[in-house]
Design an enzyme around this catalytic site. Structure first.
Site, short mmCIF file in Angstrom:
data_model
loop_
_atom_site.label_atom_id
_atom_site.label_comp_id
_atom_site.label_asym_id
_atom_site.label_seq_id
_atom_site.Cartn_x
_atom_site.Cartn_y
_atom_site.Cartn_z
CB ALA A 232 -0.91 0.00 1.22
NE ARG B 69 -26.05 -6.65 17.99
CZ ARG B 69 -26.48 -7.37 16.99
NH1 ARG B 69 -27.49 -6.95 16.27
NH2 ARG B 69 -25.95 -8.53 16.68
CE LYS C 133 -23.72 -11.25 2.53
NZ LYS C 133 -22.83 -12.27 2.98
CD GLU D 174 -13.30 -8.39 -4.96
OE1 GLU D 174 -12.81 -7.67 -5.82
OE2 GLU D 174 -14.06 -9.35 -5.24
CB VAL E 68 -19.73 -10.76 -4.71
CG1 VAL E 68 -20.16 -11.88 -5.66
CG2 VAL E 68 -20.74 -9.63 -4.75
CB ILE F 47 -13.51 -15.50 -5.30
CG1 ILE F 47 -13.62 -16.91 -4.70
CG2 ILE F 47 -13.13 -15.55 -6.77
CD1 ILE F 47 -14.72 -17.76 -5.33
CD GLU G 68 -25.30 -13.76 5.14
OE1 GLU G 68 -25.47 -12.60 5.49
OE2 GLU G 68 -24.20 -14.19 4.76
CE LYS H 258 -22.70 -13.75 -0.96
NZ LYS H 258 -22.55 -15.10 -0.39
N GLY I 46 -16.44 -17.27 5.57
CA GLY I 46 -15.48 -17.55 6.65
C GLY I 46 -14.66 -16.32 6.97
N1 HSE Z 1 -23.66 -16.68 4.19
C1 HSE Z 1 -22.77 -16.40 3.12
C2 HSE Z 1 -22.46 -17.70 2.40
C3 HSE Z 1 -21.52 -15.77 3.65
O1 HSE Z 1 -22.81 -18.77 2.91
O2 HSE Z 1 -21.92 -17.66 1.31
C4 HSE Z 1 -20.70 -15.10 2.62
O3 HSE Z 1 -21.38 -14.09 1.97
#
Ligand code: HSE
Length: 436
Positions: free
Chosen positions: A33, A45, A105, A129, A132, A136, A190, A205, A302
């Site tokens: 950078a 929270r 997303k 980035e 999605v 990757i 999620e 996505k 992850g």
């Molecule tokens: N819940 C999402 C998945 C996490 O399983 O792909 C990554 O966006």
């Protein structure tokens, strides 16, 4: 030179991964950078919650708005998820002239048009980035690497949780609920796992991928979405007998009739690379007129994989600090005044081949009724399989693969088939795609 100061909104799975990757690779990140990048402030929270990572050297703030307004914070990393508070905080950060990185997303798919407009007016970057396909770099690949192409389709596995579930169902014959619980404990799912299993996360996505691939505004509400909750181990087995795997795909395709935007379980030939992508991995096939088919593969969820994308965005922003905002890579790949509304096709107008599974009474003439209805609806049969009855059972499964037909004709045929007295219950329908 002083390191760049980042404020972190959210100390969950991705927040923790971001702290850890920035610390672990600090020297290499600074060499790339041109300056160090450090988290100086964070909010969450529940600040008292025990965490597996150290918060040493980070000033914790109870109020996320205080972080967004803090004069020392140069870049805000939004990792809280959700669309309401996240939108408010991101808009405030933009209005304060701060650059933003987000892994959210839902936020981009639903409020992205408004967010990017505000960011462009203010001359700041909103980088996404990590939103999605986890680690990757698919946004960078489409937005920059394929900038010379006319892109005809983007299709693939863009939700790690559903792929993890389908893989375990096939390989270990485990129940849907059991595998979902494991995906949640591993931090893939999620906060509301319905978003994963009903395809909403993938639709968010796909909305983003379609926008940057085709130069269209974000239109989440137009995506046809179907989840994996109806898929049975039986369907996975029958698909295999015909040489197919069931994958939960997002498909964005530009045809002469309009743009297809759809998320649904799909039978794909098992020889395709994407058919062999297992577990939490994601894989995206992008077809450009100049480059041809290209595939991007890696961890789709992850802590560390998603942090990999968050940190890459931070590095990109630091490198762009002194550039003229008008010469930066546009948020949605195409210049904001050059986005165009193309027709998004309703699902009824889209043509695909189908896998059908029905339960039929084992009586003469039943198969003849089924094939007659399909024939009258203009649906051509590609393959058919009737299993021998299990002892004591009065119904036998019939599996039919059809050739391509518009969804509206298939809907009519299914309605007639379900009305046959010798067909029991609902007909299972799974769309097929050659992915070519
Ligand atoms: N819940 C999402 C998945 C996490 O399983 O792909 C990554 O966006």
């Amino acid at each position: 030179m002083e390191p760049v100061k980042v404020g972190l909104l959210g100390l969950g799975i991705v927040g923790g991964g971001t702290i850890s990757v920035l610390r672990r690779n600090a020297t290499e990140i600074a060499r790339r950078a041109g300056r160090g990048i450090i988290i100086t402030h964070a909010s969450a929270r529940d600040l008292k919650k025990p965490r597996e990572f150290s918060l040493d050297g980070i000033e914790l703030l109870g109020d996320p708005l205080e972080l967004v307004n803090h004069p020392e914070v140069e870049i805000v990393a939004e990792l809280i998820g959700g669309t309401e508070l996240a939108r408010e905080l991101v808009m405030q950060a933009i209005s304060n002239g701060k650059h933003v990185v987000t892994a959210n997303k839902a936020l981009i798919a639903i409020h992205g048009n408004e967010i990017f407009e505000a960011a462009t007016r203010k001359g700041v970057i909103v980088a996404f980035e990590a939103a999605v396909a986890g680690g990757i770099p698919i946004i960078k690949a489409i937005r920059e690497g394929l900038a010379g192409n006319s892109i005809s389709s983007v299709a693939g596995i863009i939700n790690g949780t559903t792929n993890f579930i389908l893989t375990a169902m096939r390989e270990q014959a485990r129940s849907f609920e059991d595998v979902l619980a494991e995906a949640q404990s591993l931090g893939y799912a999620e906060a509301n796992p319905t978003f994963d299993v009903e395809g909403i996360d993938a639709a968010h996505k796909l909305t983003i991928l379609a926008a940057i691939a085709f130069g269209i505004p974000l239109q989440f509400e137009k995506v046809f979405t179907e989840g994996i909750t109806q898929i049975t181990i039986e369907d996975i087995g029958f698909a295999e007998r015909f040489g197919y795997r069931i994958r939960h795909l997002g498909i964005a395709r530009r045809t002469s009739e309009g743009v297809e935007l759809r998320v649904h379980p799909t039978l794909i030939p098992e020889r395709r690379l994407i058919a062999n992508v297992d577990g939490v991995r994601n894989a995206v096939l992008v077809i450009g007129d100049a480059v041809g088919p290209t595939i991007y593969y890696g961890a789709g969820a992850g802590a560390d994989p998603t942090a990999s994308a968050v940190v890459a965005d931070l590095v990109d922003i630091v490198r762009a600090f002194t550039t003229d905002p008008g010469n930066r890579v546009p948020h949605l790949a195409f210049q904001s005044d050059a986005l165009s509304y193309e027709e998004i096709l309703p699902m009824e107008e889209i043509s695909t081949a189908y896998y059908l599974r029905m339960q039929a009474l084992d009586r003469p003439g039943v198969l003849a009724d089924v094939t007659r209805i399909l024939g009258e609806s203009g649906i051509s049969i590609e393959a058919i399989l009737q299993r021998e009855p299990v002892e004591g059972a009065s119904f036998v499964p019939i599996i039919i693969l059809t050739q391509s037909v518009q969804e509206k004709y298939m809907n009519q045929a299914i309605e007639k088939l379900e009305a046959l007295p010798n067909i029991n219950g609902r007909i299972m329908r799974i769309r097929m795609d050659p992915l070519a």
